[in-house]
Write a protein that holds these residues in place. Sequence first.
Motif, PDB file in Angstrom:
ATOM      1  N   GLU A   9     -14.603 -57.072   2.701  1.00  0.00           N
ATOM      2  CA  GLU A   9     -14.360 -55.854   1.906  1.00  0.00           C
ATOM      3  C   GLU A   9     -14.178 -54.633   2.792  1.00  0.00           C
ATOM      4  O   GLU A   9     -14.705 -54.564   3.903  1.00  0.00           O
ATOM      5  CB  GLU A   9     -15.535 -55.615   0.959  1.00  0.00           C
ATOM      6  CG  GLU A   9     -15.601 -56.618  -0.167  1.00  0.00           C
ATOM      7  CD  GLU A   9     -16.680 -56.279  -1.181  1.00  0.00           C
ATOM      8  OE1 GLU A   9     -17.350 -55.248  -1.045  1.00  0.00           O
ATOM      9  OE2 GLU A   9     -16.826 -57.070  -2.128  1.00  0.00           O
ATOM     10  N   LYS A  10     -13.428 -53.679   2.272  1.00  0.00           N
ATOM     11  CA  LYS A  10     -13.221 -52.396   2.952  1.00  0.00           C
ATOM     12  C   LYS A  10     -13.640 -51.319   1.962  1.00  0.00           C
ATOM     13  O   LYS A  10     -13.112 -51.234   0.864  1.00  0.00           O
ATOM     14  CB  LYS A  10     -11.748 -52.235   3.323  1.00  0.00           C
ATOM     15  CG  LYS A  10     -11.434 -50.919   3.988  1.00  0.00           C
ATOM     16  CD  LYS A  10      -9.951 -50.813   4.274  1.00  0.00           C
ATOM     17  CE  LYS A  10      -9.615 -49.467   4.858  1.00  0.00           C
ATOM     18  NZ  LYS A  10      -8.177 -49.324   5.052  1.00  0.00           N
ATOM     19  N   ASP A  11     -14.617 -50.516   2.341  1.00  0.00           N
ATOM     20  CA  ASP A  11     -15.126 -49.451   1.476  1.00  0.00           C
ATOM     21  C   ASP A  11     -15.593 -49.996   0.125  1.00  0.00           C
ATOM     22  O   ASP A  11     -15.393 -49.370  -0.921  1.00  0.00           O
ATOM     23  CB  ASP A  11     -14.068 -48.356   1.262  1.00  0.00           C
ATOM     24  CG  ASP A  11     -13.629 -47.711   2.571  1.00  0.00           C
ATOM     25  OD1 ASP A  11     -14.485 -47.565   3.483  1.00  0.00           O
ATOM     26  OD2 ASP A  11     -12.448 -47.361   2.686  1.00  0.00           O
ATOM     27  N   GLY A  12     -16.167 -51.196   0.135  1.00  0.00           N
ATOM     28  CA  GLY A  12     -16.699 -51.790  -1.089  1.00  0.00           C
ATOM     29  C   GLY A  12     -15.660 -52.434  -1.989  1.00  0.00           C
ATOM     30  O   GLY A  12     -15.986 -52.887  -3.080  1.00  0.00           O
ATOM     31  N   LEU A  13     -14.407 -52.474  -1.544  1.00  0.00           N
ATOM     32  CA  LEU A  13     -13.335 -53.078  -2.361  1.00  0.00           C
ATOM     33  C   LEU A  13     -12.831 -54.359  -1.693  1.00  0.00           C
ATOM     34  O   LEU A  13     -12.719 -54.428  -0.473  1.00  0.00           O
ATOM     35  CB  LEU A  13     -12.164 -52.100  -2.513  1.00  0.00           C
ATOM     36  CG  LEU A  13     -12.457 -50.803  -3.261  1.00  0.00           C
ATOM     37  CD1 LEU A  13     -11.264 -49.866  -3.175  1.00  0.00           C
ATOM     38  CD2 LEU A  13     -12.820 -51.090  -4.708  1.00  0.00           C
ATOM     39  N   PRO A  14     -12.519 -55.374  -2.496  1.00  0.00           N
ATOM     40  CA  PRO A  14     -12.013 -56.620  -1.912  1.00  0.00           C
ATOM     41  C   PRO A  14     -10.633 -56.434  -1.297  1.00  0.00           C
ATOM     42  O   PRO A  14      -9.779 -55.754  -1.858  1.00  0.00           O
ATOM     43  CB  PRO A  14     -11.955 -57.578  -3.100  1.00  0.00           C
ATOM     44  CG  PRO A  14     -11.856 -56.702  -4.302  1.00  0.00           C
ATOM     45  CD  PRO A  14     -12.588 -55.438  -3.959  1.00  0.00           C
ATOM     46  N   GLN A  15     -10.446 -57.018  -0.107  1.00  0.00           N
ATOM     47  CA  GLN A  15      -9.152 -56.995   0.568  1.00  0.00           C
ATOM     48  C   GLN A  15      -8.540 -58.384   0.490  1.00  0.00           C
ATOM     49  O   GLN A  15      -9.232 -59.386   0.675  1.00  0.00           O
ATOM     50  CB  GLN A  15      -9.309 -56.651   2.048  1.00  0.00           C
ATOM     51  CG  GLN A  15      -9.506 -55.193   2.346  1.00  0.00           C
ATOM     52  CD  GLN A  15      -9.427 -54.982   3.841  1.00  0.00           C
ATOM     53  OE1 GLN A  15     -10.241 -55.472   4.586  1.00  0.00           O
ATOM     54  NE2 GLN A  15      -8.426 -54.244   4.262  1.00  0.00           N
ATOM     55  N   GLY A  16      -7.269 -58.443   0.232  1.00  0.00           N
ATOM     56  CA  GLY A  16      -6.593 -59.731   0.224  1.00  0.00           C
ATOM     57  C   GLY A  16      -5.414 -59.742  -0.718  1.00  0.00           C
ATOM     58  O   GLY A  16      -4.923 -58.692  -1.136  1.00  0.00           O
TER      59      GLY A  16
END
Length: 56
Positions: A9-16
């Motif tokens: 995650e980046k800044d609490g958000l899922p990346q992908g």
Amino acid sequence: MDDYLEWPEKDGLPQGMRGYGHYHEEYRKIDGKWLISRLRLDRLKLEVFEGGLPPV
């Protein structure tokens, strides 16, 4: 085909991403064995997660 790729995650958000598409394959018979000589993936749809994609 469809694939699902996920990074931390980046800044609490899922990346992908989740992608959809199909392969184009060409085969050649070499020494009695069928081998892939060319492979291409065409992505028809790409759903990027809220956190986006990581930098390349």
